[in-house]
Design an enzyme around this catalytic site. Structure first.
Site, short mmCIF file in Angstrom:
data_model
loop_
_atom_site.label_atom_id
_atom_site.label_comp_id
_atom_site.label_asym_id
_atom_site.label_seq_id
_atom_site.Cartn_x
_atom_site.Cartn_y
_atom_site.Cartn_z
N GLU A 1 0.84 -1.21 0.00
CA GLU A 1 0.00 0.00 0.00
C GLU A 1 0.87 1.25 0.00
O GLU A 1 1.62 1.48 0.96
CB GLU A 1 -0.93 0.01 1.22
CG GLU A 1 -1.89 1.19 1.18
CD GLU A 1 -2.92 1.21 2.30
OE1 GLU A 1 -3.28 0.14 2.80
OE2 GLU A 1 -3.34 2.32 2.67
N LYS B 1 -7.53 0.46 11.32
CA LYS B 1 -6.97 -0.02 10.04
C LYS B 1 -5.64 0.71 9.78
O LYS B 1 -4.65 0.10 9.35
CB LYS B 1 -7.98 0.24 8.92
CG LYS B 1 -7.70 -0.50 7.64
CD LYS B 1 -6.73 0.19 6.72
CE LYS B 1 -6.51 -0.58 5.44
NZ LYS B 1 -5.55 0.07 4.55
N ASP C 1 3.15 -14.04 12.60
CA ASP C 1 1.77 -14.40 12.26
C ASP C 1 0.87 -13.19 12.48
O ASP C 1 0.37 -12.96 13.58
CB ASP C 1 1.36 -15.59 13.15
CG ASP C 1 -0.03 -16.09 12.84
OD1 ASP C 1 -0.78 -15.40 12.12
OD2 ASP C 1 -0.38 -17.18 13.33
N HIS D 1 -1.96 10.53 -0.41
CA HIS D 1 -2.20 9.15 -0.81
C HIS D 1 -2.18 9.02 -2.34
O HIS D 1 -1.52 8.15 -2.89
CB HIS D 1 -3.57 8.73 -0.27
CG HIS D 1 -3.71 7.26 -0.14
ND1 HIS D 1 -3.21 6.58 0.92
CD2 HIS D 1 -4.28 6.36 -0.96
CE1 HIS D 1 -3.48 5.30 0.77
NE2 HIS D 1 -4.13 5.14 -0.37
C1 MEV Z 1 -5.60 4.12 5.00
O1 MEV Z 1 -5.04 2.86 4.63
C2 MEV Z 1 -5.61 4.29 6.49
C3 MEV Z 1 -6.25 5.56 7.02
O2 MEV Z 1 -7.59 5.67 6.52
C4 MEV Z 1 -6.24 5.52 8.51
C5 MEV Z 1 -7.04 6.61 9.19
O3 MEV Z 1 -7.96 7.18 8.61
O4 MEV Z 1 -6.73 6.84 10.38
C6 MEV Z 1 -5.51 6.76 6.50
#
Ligand code: MEV
Length: 401
Positions: free
Chosen positions: A69, A241, A257, A353
């Site tokens: 990513e 996430k 793991d 991003h």
């Molecule tokens: C993207 O992979 C993860 C984020 O969405 C985490 C977040 O919003 O805190 C940028």
């Protein structure tokens, strides 16, 4: 012959007959992969990147991260740099061991006390049987027992020393279960297997002057975002996430793991209603971040020593024990989390991003490396990050030539 009994070369040949033409792989790599798993026909490769400097408990580390990513490693570096300028991450570990479960079915003649009284003896017998674990500083530490009607639950705490310890724990549980089935009133063993309930907890903490984040307003916004993540599961899940983006990348690079950590982390996040695993709070002129994660990980065992790519990651890390690696991983989780919250609180996440994602888009174009660089540069200049725009730029370049 059954598919699983074939050599990996023969499996690939069979797939080819069905029109599935896999990308090339060296014989040595194919054999190495075949030794690790089942029905192997190839390998999946991930980019390995590094965080240049993560300061954890007063020591600097270079941290390997494996992820596809874009922006995850950039985010980890960004957060780590801010931490390093302000004392780094302080991590406290509670590495007490991992849990195993034995559940027995019993009849009316069963007396709980009969097993309870024998627990010290059971621990001794198991530790005597698994001496190599004792020699490495681990062993069975504690067994607790409870009965619910016809079911008896034993919770066994095993210290796996420097390994993650799943296989060893399962072997110990099987061994204990075989002894337990001979107790009066025990009908049968229902199961004996390790539990992925949170254990080996590591708590990381950073304290950052608000000025290091662009001022009190930004810091207050981060604290508010964090509070929303604690109260609202929709934001909590995304916050987590972002943490796992960094955590999993180090787990994968170090041959750990990640499913075990994910499963245990989900339990922690779900306690008292789903919430963010981290918290960021304003304390006078500082923003204080905290993150607790279960870290059932190891630096030996499993496939760690069998994989040269994983050994590369350990070379990058330097000489670390499992406690230090757990501290580093929690530090990276916090760094990724801060970078995401900072981006959301300021420019928004999408700008950075998409800038990084553009490289992936351009990589899919069939053209020279030189053209790809020119296209990427133009996309970034124009802040237009779509594949259509990349193709449009390529067409223009081709027309020019
Ligand atoms: C993207 O992979 C993860 C984020 O969405 C985490 C977040 O919003 O805190 C940028």
């Amino acid at each position: 012959m059954k598919f699983y009994k074939l050599s990996p070369e023969k499996r690939r040949a069979l797939l080819k007959q069905q029109g599935i033409d896999l990308s090339p792989i060296s014989p040595a790599q194919l054999t190495a992969m075949d030794n690790l798993s089942e029905n192997v026909v190839g390998s999946i490769c991930l980019p390995l990147g590094i965080v240049e400097k993560l300061l954890v408990n007063g020591k600097e580390y270079m941290v390997p991260m494996a992820t596809e990513e874009p922006s995850v490693i950039a985010a980890a570096n960004h957060g780590s740099k801010i931490f390093a300028r302000h004392g780094g991450v302080k991590v406290k570990n509670q590495r007490k061991g991992i849990y195993g479960q034995i559940v027995l079915q019993v009849n009316k003649t069963f007396k709980l006390k009969s097993i309870k009284d024998k627990i010290p003896n059971l621990i001794d017998v198991a530790n005597h049987q698994f001496t190599s674990l004792i020699n490495h500083g681990g062993g069975v530490k504690k067994i607790t027992i409870r009965q619910e009607k016809q079911l008896v639950y034993l919770k066994v705490l095993v210290d796996p020393a420097q390994a993650m310890g799943a296989n060893k724990t399962n072997a110990i549980l099987e061994f204990l279960a075989n002894l337990l089935v001979d107790f009066d009133g025990v009908e049968e063993k229902l199961f004996a297997i390790l539990s992925n309930y949170p254990s080996q907890l590591a708590t990381g903490r950073v304290s950052l002057p608000v000025n290091s984040l662009g001022g009190k307003e930004v810091a207050a916004k981060i604290a508010l975002l964090s509070q929303i993540g604690i109260e609202d599961p929709y934001r909590g899940a995304t916050n987590n996430k972002g943490i796992m983006n960094g955590v999993d990348a180090v787990l994968i690079a170090t041959g750990n793991d990640f499913r075990a950590v994910e499963a245990a982390a989900a339990v922690l996040a779900g306690e008292n209603g789903y919430h963010s695993l981290s918290s960021w709070k304003l304390e006078e002129d500082s923003l204080v971040g905290q993150l607790t994660l279960p870290m059932p990980i190891g630096v030996v065992g499993g496939s760690i020593s069998a994989r040269s790519d994983i050994q590369d990651a350990y070379q990058i890390l330097g000489d670390v024990d499992s406690e230090t690696l757990a501290s580093i991983i929690v530090g990276i989780g916090l760094a990724n989390n801060l970078a995401a919250l900072l981006a959301i609180s300021t420019a928004g996440i999408q700008a950075g991003h998409m800038r990084l994602q553009a490289r992936n888009m351009v990589a899919t174009l069939e053209t020279t490396a030189e053209n790809k660089e020119l296209i990427l540069k133009q996309m970034r200049k124009d802040k237009k990050y779509t594949l259509e725009y990349a193709k449009e730029l390529l067409k223009k370049l081709q027309e020019k030539k």
